[in-house]
Each structure stands twice: as C-alpha cells, then as structure tokens.
Design an enzyme around this catalytic site. Structure first.
Site, PDB file in Angstrom:
ATOM      1  N   ARG A 195       0.840  -1.214   0.000  1.00  0.00           N
ATOM      2  CA  ARG A 195       0.000   0.000   0.000  1.00  0.00           C
ATOM      3  C   ARG A 195       0.866   1.253   0.000  1.00  0.00           C
ATOM      4  O   ARG A 195       0.535   2.247  -0.648  1.00  0.00           O
ATOM      5  CB  ARG A 195      -0.959  -0.020   1.188  1.00  0.00           C
ATOM      6  N   GLU A 223     -16.442   6.799   5.964  1.00  0.00           N
ATOM      7  CA  GLU A 223     -15.412   6.343   6.914  1.00  0.00           C
ATOM      8  C   GLU A 223     -15.517   7.108   8.224  1.00  0.00           C
ATOM      9  O   GLU A 223     -16.215   8.111   8.319  1.00  0.00           O
ATOM     10  CB  GLU A 223     -14.012   6.614   6.338  1.00  0.00           C
ATOM     11  N   LYS A 246      -3.102   6.674   1.325  1.00  0.00           N
ATOM     12  CA  LYS A 246      -2.809   6.952   2.739  1.00  0.00           C
ATOM     13  C   LYS A 246      -1.775   8.078   2.783  1.00  0.00           C
ATOM     14  O   LYS A 246      -0.572   7.840   2.849  1.00  0.00           O
ATOM     15  CB  LYS A 246      -2.299   5.698   3.448  1.00  0.00           C
TER      16      LYS A 246
END
Ligand SMILES: *Cc1c(COP(=O)(O)O)cnc(C)c1O
Length: 361
Positions: free
Chosen positions: A94, A240, A204
């Site tokens: 990721r 989220e 991220k």
C-alpha cells in the site's frame, strides 16, 4: 490508542536515487531501564534528539505541500515469547501504491517490509519492546500493549509546485498502550468532507488527515468518540470514520461496509475483518451504505483500523438525533471479531491465514 512519541533507537532511512537503498541507524540511547530512570525533561530531550533527522531537508514538497504518505503497522508480543508483525507485506504494497498515487517513485516493497521487520527486531534486541503479559488474556487483549511501526515518505528539497522525484523512506517504532480506555463509543456525523471523487481519498497520505483532524477534534469537544464522514456529492452515504473504515451489521444478519473506490481507504484491518466474518459464515456486502439504512436497520456498528483493530460504535448521532445500536453497548459480533483478530495477533489463536510475520534483526 495511547500513542507515545518515545521513538525507539533503531530507525531505518532509505532513499530513491534511480533505485532504492538505505540503512538501519542506531540512534543515541541508554538501556531501557536507564532511560526510564531519567528525569522527565532529560528523557524528553533524548526522545526529541531521536525524533530528529538532520540529513533530511526541512523545506520540501512534504512539509510545504503535503506530498507525503505513511503507513501504520503493528508488532505484537507473542504468547510463546516471539514478536510478530501483522501483514507487513500489505502495508509495504500500500505504501508503494500511495507514493505512486502522489506521483513519486513507489518504495521497493521488499525493502520496505525489511525495514518494518528489521527496526522492530533490532529494537527488541536492545530491550526496546513490549513484553507479553498473561494478564492480557483476562480481557481478551483489550488492555494489551503493542509496538507501533510508522513508515513514512519525505521528499527531497523543494519549494516550487512540483512532485517528489527522489523521496526518502523513514521507518520509526514507538510503544503503544491499549486503545480501550473509556466507555464512550458514541459517534456523530460531520458535515465536513474527507474525500472527494477524483481526489486522494484512496491514498494513505498526509493531506487526507487535515479534515479528519479538525472534524474529530470537534466531535471530541462535543463529547463523542468519533466523527463519521458522509459522501461529498449527496451527503447521504456513510464513508469512513476519521482514520478508520466503517461496518454495520444489519438486523437481517448481513455485515455491510462501504465498497472501495476513490474516496475510501483500503484498510488492511477492513480486509482482514471481511475474511474473518466470511470464514464464520457471515454474509458480507461491500456496497454503498446509506446513513438512513444504518440508522433504521443497523444492529451493530464498528470501525476498523490498525490502531484499535475494531472499535465498537454504540450510537450514531445525525443532526441532533441520537440512534443507539442494539442495547447501546458494544455488539456481540463486533466483540467476537475483535477477540478473534487479537487472538491471532497475540499468538493465542492459530494464525490460519498466515498473517503474522516474525521480526528480523
Ligand atoms: C489507515 C487508514 C485506515 C485503516 O487502515 P488499516 O490498514 O486497517 O490500518 C482507514 N481509513 C483511513 C483514512 C486511513 O488512513
């Protein structure tokens, strides 16, 4: 989770310059016992020196424009005495995708995984680690400690509007204590927008945290544990929490979580919980999840992330209307999945999906 900024001595600093290379660096330290005996101000000064990387430029694309990515990974002390990391290959992969998403060279995933495992292993050899405590078994590891590993990118010097071409990868470790400190599991929707279509919500990256920091602070000030974000376009669908993925168990027994897309962060805990739930025969749906549906049909809700594993949400307040889930206490499936995840992570349950990887030194 109670984070601390007591950065452990061993860090990793890597750099891209046509290819990736780097070194483990042992920063200034005493023994853990000597350090804990230091006066508070001296210990803080030592921690600050370990949180200083003089070779890295202060003015750069990361500090000026938010062009930086990071990961959150955990190492868990094992019942049999070892130290194992939860799915580090997923975090490394990721991290590479995130960096590429911000237009910079993605980290070499093997190098990143080695940096994750190698810092934790080297720190443990020095005694900078968290020891397994059988007491934790009594509350199914809700009060257990672990080691937080934070890989992050940092750009080369820069001040013009541009992208990073020669980023660094830095990996630091700190101790973390239990997340479950209180009994406030009440969440509230926010009208702030975390992520927009065609934006960076799936990455991220540092920039995505500006709005959640503001919204979470506002929610906490108002007495809630967490802020829940709705979609940018219709303000109708749950997306989220501030830094965690959202799940609702419907009254009909289906577990629903928002489908991945450009506004949802593909959480590794999310993916693992889907696996654990399906493995026990729970029907899981990844799809758009309307706020209305959660408020009227939800039996349990929880959020997932590396910090807590699973955090139950016992009520959700929207525009002043509070709706409690079930009995208004942490749900049965939520707690059962949490215990199973923690059991695997701390080595008391069989690691049947091969998620745990031993640290290296
Ligand atoms: C890191 C993160 C998560 C959780 O991901 P994990 O891999 O489970 O730790 C969820 N949402 C956001 C926005 C995140 O940054």
């Amino acid at each position: 989770m109670a984070f601390t900024l007591s950065i452990y001595p061993w860090v990793y600093v890597g750099k891209y310059d046509n290819n990736w290379s780097g070194d483990f660096i042992e920063q200034e330290h005493l023994s853990p016992e000597e350090e804990s005996a230091l006066p508070a101000d001296e210990l803080e000064a030592l921690h600050n020196r370990r949180n200083s990387f003089p070779d890295l430029p202060l003015v750069n694309y990361t500090s000026q424009y938010g062009l930086g990515c990071f990961e959150g990974v955990k190492a868990f002390p094992q019942k049999d005495g070892g130290l194992k990391v939860f799915r580090p290959g997923e975090n490394a992969a990721r991290m590479a995708r995130s960096m590429e998403g911000l237009g910079m060279p993605g980290v070499d995933t093997e190098l990143c995984e080695k940096a994750i495992l190698g810092t934790a292993g080297r720190n443990a050899e020095l005694g900078f680690t968290v020891k397994y405590d059988p007491e934790w078994e009594k509350d199914s590891f809700l009060s257990a400690g672990s080691i937080y590993i934070r890989p992050f990118s940092w750009s080369e010097p820069g001040i013009g509007i541009s992208l990073s071409k020669k980023p660094w990868l830095v990996v630091v470790n700190t101790a973390v204590s239990a997340y479950f400190s209180g009994d406030n599991f009440n969440a509230v929707t926010t009208d702030m927008i975390r992520a927009t279509p065609k934006g960076t919500g799936w990455i991220k990256c540092d920039a995505n945290y500006v709005i959640p920091c503001l919204a979470k602070n506002k929610a906490v000030q108002a007495g809630y544990m967490e802020a829940i974000f709705l979609d940018a376009e219709e303000h109708k669908y749950i997306e989220e929490g501030s830094s965690c993925n959202f799940f609702t168990l419907m009254k009909d027994g289906t577990l629903v979580t928002p489908e991945l897309g450009d506004t949802i962060l593909p959480g590794i805990t999310r993916k693992s919980i889907i696996t654990l739930a399906q493995d026990r025969g729970v029907k899981v749906e990844e799809r758009k999840l309307a706020l209305e549906e959660v408020l009227s049909e939800g039996a349990e809700s929880f959020v997932t992330g590396t910090a807590a594993g699973i955090t139950p949400i016992t009520s959700l307040t929207h525009e002043g209307n509070k709706v409690s889930f079930g009995k208004g206490t942490p749900g049965e499936l939520s707690m059962s999945l949490l215990k199973e995840l923690k059991g695997i992570q701390y080595g008391v349950l069989e690691d049947r999906f091969n998620w745990m990887v031993s640290v290296e030194s």
